[in-house]
Design a protein around this motif. Structure first.
Motif, PDB file in Angstrom:
ATOM      1  N   PHE A   1      42.818 -31.309  12.727  1.00  0.00           N
ATOM      2  CA  PHE A   1      42.062 -31.251  11.473  1.00  0.00           C
ATOM      3  C   PHE A   1      40.756 -30.478  11.642  1.00  0.00           C
ATOM      4  O   PHE A   1      40.304 -29.805  10.701  1.00  0.00           O
ATOM      5  CB  PHE A   1      41.793 -32.661  10.955  1.00  0.00           C
ATOM      6  CG  PHE A   1      42.925 -33.233  10.154  1.00  0.00           C
ATOM      7  CD1 PHE A   1      43.120 -32.852   8.836  1.00  0.00           C
ATOM      8  CD2 PHE A   1      43.815 -34.132  10.721  1.00  0.00           C
ATOM      9  CE1 PHE A   1      44.174 -33.353   8.090  1.00  0.00           C
ATOM     10  CE2 PHE A   1      44.867 -34.643   9.989  1.00  0.00           C
ATOM     11  CZ  PHE A   1      45.050 -34.261   8.666  1.00  0.00           C
ATOM     12  N   PHE A   2      40.136 -30.570  12.810  1.00  0.00           N
ATOM     13  CA  PHE A   2      38.915 -29.802  13.064  1.00  0.00           C
ATOM     14  C   PHE A   2      39.179 -28.310  12.868  1.00  0.00           C
ATOM     15  O   PHE A   2      38.431 -27.617  12.160  1.00  0.00           O
ATOM     16  CB  PHE A   2      38.416 -30.085  14.478  1.00  0.00           C
ATOM     17  CG  PHE A   2      37.235 -29.251  14.888  1.00  0.00           C
ATOM     18  CD1 PHE A   2      35.951 -29.649  14.599  1.00  0.00           C
ATOM     19  CD2 PHE A   2      37.427 -28.050  15.583  1.00  0.00           C
ATOM     20  CE1 PHE A   2      34.858 -28.873  14.982  1.00  0.00           C
ATOM     21  CE2 PHE A   2      36.340 -27.274  15.968  1.00  0.00           C
ATOM     22  CZ  PHE A   2      35.053 -27.678  15.667  1.00  0.00           C
ATOM     23  N   TRP A   3      40.243 -27.800  13.503  1.00  0.00           N
ATOM     24  CA  TRP A   3      40.557 -26.378  13.369  1.00  0.00           C
ATOM     25  C   TRP A   3      41.056 -26.046  11.972  1.00  0.00           C
ATOM     26  O   TRP A   3      40.780 -24.946  11.457  1.00  0.00           O
ATOM     27  CB  TRP A   3      41.587 -25.965  14.416  1.00  0.00           C
ATOM     28  CG  TRP A   3      41.050 -25.937  15.804  1.00  0.00           C
ATOM     29  CD1 TRP A   3      41.481 -26.670  16.876  1.00  0.00           C
ATOM     30  CD2 TRP A   3      39.957 -25.154  16.297  1.00  0.00           C
ATOM     31  NE1 TRP A   3      40.739 -26.396  17.996  1.00  0.00           N
ATOM     32  CE2 TRP A   3      39.787 -25.464  17.668  1.00  0.00           C
ATOM     33  CE3 TRP A   3      39.096 -24.220  15.708  1.00  0.00           C
ATOM     34  CZ2 TRP A   3      38.811 -24.864  18.448  1.00  0.00           C
ATOM     35  CZ3 TRP A   3      38.115 -23.637  16.490  1.00  0.00           C
ATOM     36  CH2 TRP A   3      37.981 -23.949  17.838  1.00  0.00           C
ATOM     37  N   SER A   4      41.768 -26.961  11.330  1.00  0.00           N
ATOM     38  CA  SER A   4      42.257 -26.705   9.964  1.00  0.00           C
ATOM     39  C   SER A   4      41.097 -26.526   9.002  1.00  0.00           C
ATOM     40  O   SER A   4      41.103 -25.623   8.157  1.00  0.00           O
ATOM     41  CB  SER A   4      43.144 -27.859   9.497  1.00  0.00           C
ATOM     42  OG  SER A   4      44.283 -27.986  10.312  1.00  0.00           O
ATOM     43  N   TYR A   5      40.098 -27.405   9.125  1.00  0.00           N
ATOM     44  CA  TYR A   5      38.949 -27.298   8.223  1.00  0.00           C
ATOM     45  C   TYR A   5      38.162 -26.017   8.451  1.00  0.00           C
ATOM     46  O   TYR A   5      37.507 -25.501   7.538  1.00  0.00           O
ATOM     47  CB  TYR A   5      38.018 -28.504   8.414  1.00  0.00           C
ATOM     48  CG  TYR A   5      38.627 -29.821   8.004  1.00  0.00           C
ATOM     49  CD1 TYR A   5      39.711 -29.877   7.128  1.00  0.00           C
ATOM     50  CD2 TYR A   5      38.134 -31.023   8.489  1.00  0.00           C
ATOM     51  CE1 TYR A   5      40.273 -31.082   6.753  1.00  0.00           C
ATOM     52  CE2 TYR A   5      38.680 -32.245   8.117  1.00  0.00           C
ATOM     53  CZ  TYR A   5      39.754 -32.265   7.255  1.00  0.00           C
ATOM     54  OH  TYR A   5      40.303 -33.466   6.876  1.00  0.00           O
ATOM     55  N   LEU A   6      38.202 -25.471   9.688  1.00  0.00           N
ATOM     56  CA  LEU A   6      37.507 -24.224   9.979  1.00  0.00           C
ATOM     57  C   LEU A   6      38.293 -23.001   9.509  1.00  0.00           C
ATOM     58  O   LEU A   6      37.728 -22.040   8.983  1.00  0.00           O
ATOM     59  CB  LEU A   6      37.239 -24.100  11.484  1.00  0.00           C
ATOM     60  CG  LEU A   6      36.011 -24.825  12.045  1.00  0.00           C
ATOM     61  CD1 LEU A   6      35.973 -24.680  13.552  1.00  0.00           C
ATOM     62  CD2 LEU A   6      34.732 -24.275  11.430  1.00  0.00           C
ATOM     63  N   MET A   7      39.615 -23.028   9.704  1.00  0.00           N
ATOM     64  CA  MET A   7      40.430 -21.839   9.457  1.00  0.00           C
ATOM     65  C   MET A   7      40.915 -21.728   8.022  1.00  0.00           C
ATOM     66  O   MET A   7      41.182 -20.619   7.546  1.00  0.00           O
ATOM     67  CB  MET A   7      41.642 -21.846  10.400  1.00  0.00           C
ATOM     68  CG  MET A   7      41.296 -21.750  11.867  1.00  0.00           C
ATOM     69  SD  MET A   7      42.798 -21.728  12.894  1.00  0.00           S
ATOM     70  CE  MET A   7      42.082 -21.829  14.532  1.00  0.00           C
ATOM     71  N   VAL A   8      41.037 -22.831   7.335  1.00  0.00           N
ATOM     72  CA  VAL A   8      41.606 -22.817   5.979  1.00  0.00           C
ATOM     73  C   VAL A   8      40.520 -23.233   5.000  1.00  0.00           C
ATOM     74  O   VAL A   8      40.157 -24.403   4.916  1.00  0.00           O
ATOM     75  CB  VAL A   8      42.823 -23.759   5.865  1.00  0.00           C
ATOM     76  CG1 VAL A   8      43.436 -23.654   4.477  1.00  0.00           C
ATOM     77  CG2 VAL A   8      43.854 -23.441   6.945  1.00  0.00           C
TER      78      VAL A   8
END
Length: 550
Positions: A402-409
């Protein structure tokens, strides 16, 4: 609904996989695709020590938990042991007690500076145990996971016909022979099921190594990733994402193995005309009371005494055998919990996430379950596995995803990245499995004649769901809400990488303050968490009874 389930469950795993192959974090320029993260991980001796420690811990925990849990299930479900009905409830205490609170209670009583450890070693001059060792950690891990083995074996026994066991007793077999020759072989699918499940859960343990590992410098897989992420000179190193991907792969393989093992369950089913209801308990004779006392002592040692130690630690300046506790009483820890902004905010935030997250999750899962099992949607059969999968994903991996999802999307990443909504989504998605396993069995018991009759009267799918199925499911929906509320209040793994100042939750706050050496306020905060769970359970049980009798 199908698209929402796929995006929420599978979506966070795609950015995680991508981040593991980047030379730099996504938000830094100049990154390229590479396998350097995996090379760095494999070249780190600390990683392999963490892997070894995790495997030893998982094996020890699984062996102890399965052996004890199955034994308790047989004693409570197949014998005339006194108090077996009460024990069937009390043995589930580690499920509802907040996990970090239970760990703090164990440390206060059985840790290196624990009260009973000091009493036995210093005052009685007897050899003492070492809770900050792999065997000690495995013992605590088993105490937490025994309810899983107990429930699994208890359910298997309840659905098994007793005619074979009755026939063996009629032929003169002793209770031990009946259990060894018939009961245990019939439990083989359940034993394999809980063995794989507990082993998989043991691979993702975070709280135990963070609380007990530092004195002995013992790291587990999850704590290694946590420490590498939070203590690295390079922000958010790619080798942590690589380690998360590898652990996700291992857990997914174990989940597939579990499904294959469950597929062969029918080979061990003993079905008869009487079912599992009519059964004459095995007579333990002179062992009835000793075994009952043994089970009661186990519950006291693993749950009751640690809870008492937790309460004592929250109300004294130091828990020591050198001075009676009543001479060290203080309200400082409670004053800090009630006045410190971070502690108060963590309680408020956790309550908000638990309340809103459980309501939204139960509504979402209820509709998704209806689509999966009471619709003609072509892809409906894929929804059920997707709803079960999130709970198999280790919480720390879910948090990194979720950390990377919130950054990338973005959107919606930018809108939820640094607030409670982002943490609510991560916690809720990871635990939607619990709502599904409560709602689906109740839905399966509703005769589909209701659907056909309503369609014959011209009702559409949503009208049938809203006017017929959901009202019948009210007790299950309330039970799912209660379970989700307690779980969201207690869970913390998915948000250790998402929490920011102002978005604190109880579990992560306890971890951070414990690592700073703040003991008393952490114990007081854990007691607050236990009290909230107790109150919610009492109110929820009463509400469920009212709904069922309405």
């Amino acid at each position: 609904m199908w698209g929402a389930v796929v995006v929420l469950v599978i979506g966070p795993l795609v950015p995680l996989l991508y981040a593991s192959f980047r030379s730099k974090p996504y938000y830094l320029p100049g990154g390229v695709l590479t396998v350097q993260g995996y090379r760095t991980l494999f070249a780190d001796p600390a990683f392999w020590r963490a892997v070894q420690n995790t495997l030893l811990f998982a094996v020890g925990t699984t062996v102890l938990a399965v052996a004890a849990g199955s034994a308790f299930a047989i004693l409570c479900g197949r014998t005339n042991m006194p108090g077996r009905k009460a024990y069937s409830t009390l043995l589930l205490a580690p499920i509802v007690i907040p996990p970090l609170g239970l760990i703090v209670g164990w440390v206060s009583i059985y840790g290196q500076s624990g009260y009973l450890t000091g009493l036995v070693g210093r005052n009685l001059h007897l050899p003492v145990w070492n809770l900050s060792s792999l065997p000690g950690m495995a013992l605590l891990g088993a105490a937490v996971t025994i309810p899983i083995a107990f429930l699994t074996c208890q359910a298997a026994l309840a659905g098994t016909d007793s005619s074979l066991e009755d026939a063996a007793r009629s032929a003169g077999a002793s209770p031990v022979q009946v259990i060894r020759s018939i009961t245990l072989p019939l439990l083989r699918p359940a034993l394999l099921d809980c063995t794989v499940l507990i082993f998989a859960l043991s691979l993702e343990v975070l709280g135990i190594p963070l609380f007990l590992g530092p004195p002995a410098h013992i790291d587990f897989y999850a704590s290694y990733l946590y420490s590498a992420w939070s203590g690295s000179i390079t922000p958010d190193p790619s080798y942590v994402s690589a380690g998360a991907v590898l652990l996700l792969l291992v857990v997914s393989v174990l989940l597939l193995l579990r499904s294959r093992l469950l597929g062969a369950e029918q080979r061990f089913v003993a079905a008869g005309a009487r079912g599992g209801g009519a059964y004459q308990p095995l007579d333990l004779r002179g062992w009835r009371r000793p075994l009952s006392l043994l089970v009661g002592a186990f519950i006291a040692v693993t749950s009751a005494i640690p809870l008492l130690g937790l309460v004592m630690m929250s109300g004294v300046t130091a828990l020591t055998t050198l001075v009676p506790p009543w001479h060290l009483l203080t309200g400082h820890s409670w004053h800090q919990v009630l006045t410190d902004v971070a502690f108060r905010r963590s309680i408020t935030n956790s309550l908000l996430i638990a309340l809103l997250g459980s309501a939204i999750s139960v509504g979402f899962v209820a509709v998704a379950t209806l689509v999966a099992h009471r619709s003609r949607f072509p892809l409906r059969r894929t929804i059920s596995p997707l709803l079960v999968y999130p709970r198999a994903v280790p919480g720390i991996i879910s948090g990194i995803g979720f950390f990377w999802s919130y950054l990338m999307v973005s959107p919606p990443g930018a809108q939820v990245r640094n607030n409670l909504w982002g943490e609510l989504i991560a916690l809720s998605v990871r635990n939607i499995t619990l709502a599904y396993v409560v709602i689906y069995p109740s839905l399966a018991r509703i005769n589909d004649e209701f659907d056909r009759a309503a369609r014959a009267g011209g009702a559409g799918w949503w009208t049938i769901a809203r006017r017929i199925l959901l009202p019948i499911l009210r007790p299950s929906l309330l039970a799912a809400f209660l379970l989700m509320f307690i779980t969201l209040l207690n869970d913390y793994d998915p948000v250790v990488f998402l929490q920011k100042p102002g978005t604190e939750v109880i579990g992560v706050t306890m971890l951070q303050y414990w690592q700073q050496g703040v003991v008393g306020p952490v114990a007081a905060l854990a007691v607050v968490q236990v009290l909230i769970v107790a109150v919610v359970l009492a109110i929820g049980a009463r509400a469920i009874r009212r709904v069922r009798h309405a």
